[in-house]
Design an enzyme around this catalytic site. Structure first.
Site, PDB file in Angstrom:
ATOM      1  N   GLY A  81       0.838  -1.194   0.000  1.00 40.33           N
ATOM      2  CA  GLY A  81       0.000   0.000   0.000  1.00 40.33           C
ATOM      3  C   GLY A  81       0.869   1.239   0.000  1.00 40.33           C
ATOM      4  O   GLY A  81       2.071   1.173   0.296  1.00 40.33           O
ATOM      5  N   GLN A 118       3.431  10.002   1.116  1.00 42.19           N
ATOM      6  CA  GLN A 118       4.692   9.257   1.150  1.00 42.19           C
ATOM      7  C   GLN A 118       5.562   9.532  -0.067  1.00 42.19           C
ATOM      8  O   GLN A 118       6.765   9.263  -0.038  1.00 42.19           O
ATOM      9  CB  GLN A 118       4.409   7.749   1.236  1.00 42.19           C
ATOM     10  CG  GLN A 118       3.806   7.335   2.571  1.00 42.19           C
ATOM     11  CD  GLN A 118       3.604   5.844   2.621  1.00 42.19           C
ATOM     12  OE1 GLN A 118       2.619   5.335   2.107  1.00 42.19           O
ATOM     13  NE2 GLN A 118       4.546   5.129   3.197  1.00 42.19           N
ATOM     14  N   CYS A 163       6.180  -0.074   7.233  1.00 41.60           N
ATOM     15  CA  CYS A 163       5.779   1.078   6.439  1.00 41.60           C
ATOM     16  C   CYS A 163       6.955   1.448   5.548  1.00 41.60           C
ATOM     17  O   CYS A 163       8.092   1.487   6.027  1.00 41.60           O
ATOM     18  CB  CYS A 163       5.443   2.234   7.383  1.00 41.60           C
ATOM     19  SG  CYS A 163       4.985   3.746   6.524  1.00 41.60           S
ATOM     20  N   LEU A 164       6.690   1.714   4.273  1.00 41.88           N
ATOM     21  CA  LEU A 164       7.793   2.062   3.361  1.00 41.88           C
ATOM     22  C   LEU A 164       8.497   3.352   3.786  1.00 41.88           C
ATOM     23  O   LEU A 164       9.641   3.576   3.420  1.00 41.88           O
ATOM     24  CB  LEU A 164       7.274   2.195   1.921  1.00 41.88           C
ATOM     25  CG  LEU A 164       6.821   0.894   1.235  1.00 41.88           C
ATOM     26  CD1 LEU A 164       6.294   1.192  -0.158  1.00 41.88           C
ATOM     27  CD2 LEU A 164       7.940  -0.134   1.177  1.00 41.88           C
ATOM     28  N   HIS A 219      -4.253   1.757   7.556  1.00 43.13           N
ATOM     29  CA  HIS A 219      -2.870   2.261   7.630  1.00 43.13           C
ATOM     30  C   HIS A 219      -2.676   3.441   6.677  1.00 43.13           C
ATOM     31  O   HIS A 219      -2.146   4.490   7.064  1.00 43.13           O
ATOM     32  CB  HIS A 219      -1.908   1.105   7.288  1.00 43.13           C
ATOM     33  CG  HIS A 219      -0.459   1.467   7.208  1.00 43.13           C
ATOM     34  ND1 HIS A 219       0.506   0.881   8.009  1.00 43.13           N
ATOM     35  CD2 HIS A 219       0.217   2.353   6.410  1.00 43.13           C
ATOM     36  CE1 HIS A 219       1.693   1.402   7.703  1.00 43.13           C
ATOM     37  NE2 HIS A 219       1.554   2.279   6.734  1.00 43.13           N
ATOM     38  N   GLU A 220      -3.141   3.275   5.426  1.00 41.90           N
ATOM     39  CA  GLU A 220      -2.910   4.331   4.431  1.00 41.90           C
ATOM     40  C   GLU A 220      -3.742   5.577   4.739  1.00 41.90           C
ATOM     41  O   GLU A 220      -3.273   6.704   4.537  1.00 41.90           O
ATOM     42  CB  GLU A 220      -3.200   3.816   3.014  1.00 41.90           C
ATOM     43  CG  GLU A 220      -2.387   2.585   2.577  1.00 41.90           C
ATOM     44  CD  GLU A 220      -0.887   2.705   2.790  1.00 41.90           C
ATOM     45  OE1 GLU A 220      -0.364   3.825   2.809  1.00 41.90           O
ATOM     46  OE2 GLU A 220      -0.238   1.648   2.958  1.00 41.90           O
ATOM     47  N   HIS A 241      -2.082   7.826   7.079  1.00 47.76           N
ATOM     48  CA  HIS A 241      -1.069   8.698   6.464  1.00 47.76           C
ATOM     49  C   HIS A 241      -1.677  10.035   6.019  1.00 47.76           C
ATOM     50  O   HIS A 241      -0.985  11.049   5.997  1.00 47.76           O
ATOM     51  CB  HIS A 241      -0.453   8.038   5.225  1.00 47.76           C
ATOM     52  CG  HIS A 241       0.686   7.101   5.519  1.00 47.76           C
ATOM     53  ND1 HIS A 241       1.859   7.520   6.106  1.00 47.76           N
ATOM     54  CD2 HIS A 241       0.836   5.773   5.295  1.00 47.76           C
ATOM     55  CE1 HIS A 241       2.685   6.484   6.223  1.00 47.76           C
ATOM     56  NE2 HIS A 241       2.086   5.403   5.744  1.00 47.76           N
TER      57      HIS A 241
END
Ligand code: ZN
Length: 148
Positions: free
Chosen positions: A46, A51, A91-92, A133-134, A137
Site C-alpha cells: 500500500g 509518502q 511502512c515504506l 494504515h494508508e 497517512h
C-alpha cells in the site's frame, strides 16, 4: 516513474494533513500510476500520496501481488468493526521498523475511483488493515504514533 519515498518519523511531510482532491486531472492520474509503480518497485502492499511528497488524499492498496491495485481518492472510513486484531506492521516510510498495531478487522470505506466514480469497499483482513494504515497517512499518523 518510480518516485522517491519520504522517510523518517520526524519528516514534516509525513506529519501533515493531506488535502482533498478537487478534480481528477491528467496529473492526478499520472501521480496514481507513478504511485503504483513506486509501491510495486518497493514490494509494498500500500502507499499514500504524502509518502511520495504529495499532500493529497489518495491511497492505493494491493494485498495480493497478482491482482490490480485498489485506488481510492478522498477515502473516508464509514464504519469499523469493534473487533480488532494486533499485528506487526511495517511502512515504506519507516524502513527496518515494525510495530504491533491494533486495527479493526473489518472496515467500510467510501471514496472515488480513478475514473471519478464513487466507490464503497467492504474490506476485511489484510485489505482492511492496509486501508486503515494508508488513511492514517492522510492525517499525518504513522505506525509509531499507534504503537501499543
Ligand atoms: Zn505507511
Amino acid at each position: 516513474m518510480i518516485l522517491p519515498i519520504q522517510t523518517g518519523q520526524d519528516n514534516p511531510i509525513l506529519k501533515q494533513e493531506a488535502k482533498e482532491v478537487k478534480e481528477i486531472t491528467a496529473q492526478i492520474k499520472q501521480l496514481v500510476l507513478d504511485m503504483i509503480e513506486t509501491m510495486e518497485a518497493n514490494q509494498g502492499v500500500g502507499l499514500a500520496a504524502p509518502q511520495v511528497g504529495q499532500l493529497l488524499q489518495i491511497i492505493i492498496a494491493k494485498p495480493e501481488p497478482n491482482k490490480e491495485a485498489l485506488v481510492l481518492i478522498n477515502p473516508q472510513i464509514k464504519k469499523t468493526s469493534r473487533k480488532k486484531e494486533i499485528i506487526e506492521e511495517g511502512c515504506l516510510s519507516l524502513p527496518n521498523l515494525s510495530v504491533p498495531v491494533a486495527r479493526s478487522v473489518k472496515t467500510i470505506v467510501q471514496g472515488l475511483a480513478l475514473n471519478g466514480q464513487p466507490v464503497k469497499i467492504k474490506a476485511k483482513g489484510l485489505l482492511a488493515r492496509i486501508i486503515q494504515h494508508e488513511i492514517d497517512h492522510l492525517s499525518g499518523v504513522l505506525i509509531v504514533d499507534k504503537g501499543l
